[in-house]
Design an enzyme around this catalytic site. Structure first.
Site, PDB file in Angstrom:
ATOM      1  N   GLY A   1       2.394  27.552-101.796  1.00  0.00           N
ATOM      2  CA  GLY A   1       3.164  26.316-101.691  1.00  0.00           C
ATOM      3  C   GLY A   1       2.346  25.110-102.123  1.00  0.00           C
TER       4      GLY A   1
ATOM      5  CG  ASP B   1      11.305  32.143-105.890  1.00  0.00           C
ATOM      6  OD1 ASP B   1      11.458  32.119-104.645  1.00  0.00           O
ATOM      7  OD2 ASP B   1      12.073  31.567-106.672  1.00  0.00           O
ATOM      8  CB  ALA B   2       8.019  32.699-100.791  1.00  0.00           C
TER       9      ALA B   2
ATOM     10  CB  SER C   1       1.704  25.045 -97.229  1.00  0.00           C
ATOM     11  OG  SER C   1       1.940  23.656 -97.126  1.00  0.00           O
TER      12      SER C   1
ATOM     13  CE1 TYR D   1       8.625  16.176 -88.415  1.00  0.00           C
ATOM     14  CE2 TYR D   1      10.900  16.704 -88.957  1.00  0.00           C
ATOM     15  CZ  TYR D   1       9.936  15.776 -88.607  1.00  0.00           C
ATOM     16  OH  TYR D   1      10.278  14.465 -88.451  1.00  0.00           O
TER      17      TYR D   1
ATOM     18  CE1 TYR E   1      12.648  18.642 -92.164  1.00  0.00           C
ATOM     19  CE2 TYR E   1      13.540  20.257 -90.641  1.00  0.00           C
ATOM     20  CZ  TYR E   1      12.624  19.906 -91.612  1.00  0.00           C
ATOM     21  OH  TYR E   1      11.690  20.822 -92.028  1.00  0.00           O
TER      22      TYR E   1
ATOM     23  CE  LYS F   1       9.584  23.508 -91.650  1.00  0.00           C
ATOM     24  NZ  LYS F   1       8.597  24.232 -92.482  1.00  0.00           N
TER      25      LYS F   1
ATOM     26  CB  ALA G   1       8.951  19.344 -99.858  1.00  0.00           C
TER      27      ALA G   1
HETATM   28  P1  NAD Z   1       5.219  20.104-100.731  1.00  0.00           P
HETATM   29  O1  NAD Z   1       6.250  19.670-101.698  1.00  0.00           O
HETATM   30  O2  NAD Z   1       3.802  19.776-101.030  1.00  0.00           O
HETATM   31  O3  NAD Z   1       5.273  21.668-100.439  1.00  0.00           O
HETATM   32  C1  NAD Z   1       6.437  22.451-100.466  1.00  0.00           C
HETATM   33  C2  NAD Z   1       6.170  23.535-101.492  1.00  0.00           C
HETATM   34  O4  NAD Z   1       7.132  24.579-101.361  1.00  0.00           O
HETATM   35  C3  NAD Z   1       6.266  23.019-102.930  1.00  0.00           C
HETATM   36  O5  NAD Z   1       5.051  23.297-103.590  1.00  0.00           O
HETATM   37  C4  NAD Z   1       7.380  23.863-103.536  1.00  0.00           C
HETATM   38  O6  NAD Z   1       7.175  24.152-104.886  1.00  0.00           O
HETATM   39  C5  NAD Z   1       7.275  25.115-102.655  1.00  0.00           C
HETATM   40  N1  NAD Z   1       8.446  25.978-102.680  1.00  0.00           N
HETATM   41  C6  NAD Z   1       9.752  25.663-102.504  1.00  0.00           C
HETATM   42  N2  NAD Z   1      10.509  26.766-102.583  1.00  0.00           N
HETATM   43  C7  NAD Z   1       9.662  27.813-102.805  1.00  0.00           C
HETATM   44  C8  NAD Z   1       9.834  29.208-102.992  1.00  0.00           C
HETATM   45  N3  NAD Z   1      11.050  29.767-102.962  1.00  0.00           N
HETATM   46  N4  NAD Z   1       8.750  29.988-103.214  1.00  0.00           N
HETATM   47  C9  NAD Z   1       7.513  29.422-103.260  1.00  0.00           C
HETATM   48  N5  NAD Z   1       7.286  28.116-103.077  1.00  0.00           N
HETATM   49  C10 NAD Z   1       8.355  27.319-102.856  1.00  0.00           C
HETATM   50  O7  NAD Z   1       5.662  19.468 -99.335  1.00  0.00           O
HETATM   51  P2  NAD Z   1       5.065  19.526 -97.862  1.00  0.00           P
HETATM   52  O8  NAD Z   1       5.870  18.518 -97.114  1.00  0.00           O
HETATM   53  O9  NAD Z   1       3.603  19.426 -97.864  1.00  0.00           O
HETATM   54  O10 NAD Z   1       5.523  20.952 -97.341  1.00  0.00           O
HETATM   55  C11 NAD Z   1       4.612  21.969 -96.966  1.00  0.00           C
HETATM   56  C12 NAD Z   1       5.041  22.542 -95.620  1.00  0.00           C
HETATM   57  O11 NAD Z   1       4.841  21.525 -94.624  1.00  0.00           O
HETATM   58  C13 NAD Z   1       6.519  22.919 -95.537  1.00  0.00           C
HETATM   59  O12 NAD Z   1       6.670  24.083 -94.761  1.00  0.00           O
HETATM   60  C14 NAD Z   1       7.123  21.730 -94.810  1.00  0.00           C
HETATM   61  O13 NAD Z   1       8.342  22.038 -94.160  1.00  0.00           O
HETATM   62  C15 NAD Z   1       6.004  21.453 -93.829  1.00  0.00           C
HETATM   63  N6  NAD Z   1       6.068  20.158 -93.159  1.00  0.00           N
HETATM   64  C16 NAD Z   1       6.167  19.002 -93.871  1.00  0.00           C
HETATM   65  C17 NAD Z   1       6.259  17.784 -93.221  1.00  0.00           C
HETATM   66  C18 NAD Z   1       6.373  16.496 -93.993  1.00  0.00           C
HETATM   67  O14 NAD Z   1       6.769  15.473 -93.414  1.00  0.00           O
HETATM   68  N7  NAD Z   1       6.037  16.477 -95.276  1.00  0.00           N
HETATM   69  C19 NAD Z   1       6.233  17.729 -91.815  1.00  0.00           C
HETATM   70  C20 NAD Z   1       6.107  18.925 -91.105  1.00  0.00           C
HETATM   71  C21 NAD Z   1       6.034  20.129 -91.783  1.00  0.00           C
END
Ligand code: NAD
Length: 302
Positions: free
Chosen positions: A15, A77-78, A126, A178, A188, A196, A230
């Site tokens: 990710g 692609d997960a 992630s 989250y 959300y 989640k 994201a």
């Molecule tokens: P990010 O955009 O850096 O990461 C999300 C990643 O998921 C991206 O790289 C995207 O290409 C990848 N992705 C989407 N669908 C996919 C798939 N089918 N297969 C493989 N990869 C896929 O954004 P982020 O916010 O850093 O997210 C990382 C994690 O942190 C996520 O689980 C998100 O829910 C979690 N999170 C984010 C926040 C926030 O506020 N940003 C808060 C709590 C938790």
């Protein structure tokens, strides 16, 4: 000096597509602690990541003056466990062409081929995707809800299922959750809160199962709001960040490095007694039961 030491460990961060998200910060922290880092990147984002890296457009500087480099970048692609699961609509998409096997088992095989059997120590999940995240849950379609669960929760089960058997003993898995899993966060939507909640429940069950079967640890970080790519898709991330800064016990802005450093600790041998846990890295926001009314939300408590 007590120092997180991941030397000799191989870590996969799934990710990572740019330098704005939690995956990047976690990769940096793991690298700085001495791990070799490989990443899994969603095929639609792969070209732009490679181009940005080639052109030096990403922040690869480590706090100790070193440089973030990846041993390998794998397409992933997960949503899919094996190529036979991939629908024609996806496999024929030009961004999925000539990538080899970008499924979870394809990733497992590629890591085994490149690094050998039983070499992987750390897996960080992630990633998340909810195509209807901007819709209220009550308006979410069945397809949107199931896609959110598949991409954001089952993808973690799949990674533990397929990667755990080929990892070294004392391996460590980590996912990113989250607070919307347990409290209502208006906006959300799309079934992402449900995904989640599933992810956190699965963290506990998998901790028992992978612990007993393989001696691996499974943990989750419940992270605070960050304006990643994201999160911007949610459409109200800045409001969430401002709300947290006004209402959390600690008012300095949460950084992705706060999460990266906790991740490095949880994946290290210092955390050998921690599994099945959800660790909050959110400046204490989860502890609050009431918004702090203005003007008290600007400074120290009254
Ligand atoms: P990010 O955009 O850096 O990461 C999300 C990643 O998921 C991206 O790289 C995207 O290409 C990848 N992705 C989407 N669908 C996919 C798939 N089918 N297969 C493989 N990869 C896929 O954004 P982020 O916010 O850093 O997210 C990382 C994690 O942190 C996520 O689980 C998100 O829910 C979690 N999170 C984010 C926040 C926030 O506020 N940003 C808060 C709590 C938790």
């Amino acid at each position: 000096m007590l120092k997180i030491n991941l030397e000799g460990k191989l870590a996969l961060v799934a990710g990572v597509a740019d330098d704005q998200g939690y995956g990047w910060a976690i990769a940096k922290a793991l690298k700085q602690a001495g791990a070799r880092v490989i990443i899994g990147t969603w095929p639609p984002a792969l070209n732009i990541l490679r181009m940005s890296l080639d052109r030096g457009k990403l922040d690869t500087k480590l706090a100790d003056g070193g440089e973030l480099t990846f041993e390998k970048i794998y397409p992933l692609d997960a949503m899919f466990d094996q190529l036979s699961d991939v629908p024609e609509e996806t496999s024929s998409n030009k961004r999925y062409q000539n990538l080899g096997d970008y499924t979870v088992t394809g990733l497992r095989d590629a890591i085994e081929k490149d690094f050998g059997k039983n070499q992987l120590d750390i897996v960080v999940h992630s990633l998340a995707n909810g195509p209807e995240v901007q819709k209220a849950l009550i308006d979410t379609s069945r397809a949107g809800y199931l896609t959110a669960s598949s991409a954001s929760a089952y993808s973690f089960v799949s990674m533990v299922r397929w990667l755990s058997p080929m990892m070294r003993p004392n391996g460590s898995f980590l996912n990113l959750s989250y607070m919307a899993s347990e409290k209502v966060i208006p906006g959300y939507g799309g079934g992402m809160s449900s995904a989640k909640a599933a992810l956190e429940s699965d963290t506990k069950v998998l901790a028992f199962e992978a612990g007993r079967r393989h001696g691996h640890r499974i943990n989750s970080i419940s992270a605070g709001a960050l304006a990643s790519r994201a999160a911007k898709a949610i459409g109200m991330i800045q409001l969430m960040i401002t709300y947290a800064e006004q209402n959390a016990p600690l008012q300095d802005p949460l950084t992705s490095d706060d999460v990266g450093n906790t991740a490095a600790f949880l994946c290290s041998d210092f955390a050998r007694g921690i599994t099945g846990s959800v660790v909050y890295v959110d400046k204490g926001m989860h502890a609050m039961g009431m918004a702090v009314p203005a003007p008290y939300n600007q400074g120290s408590p009254k």
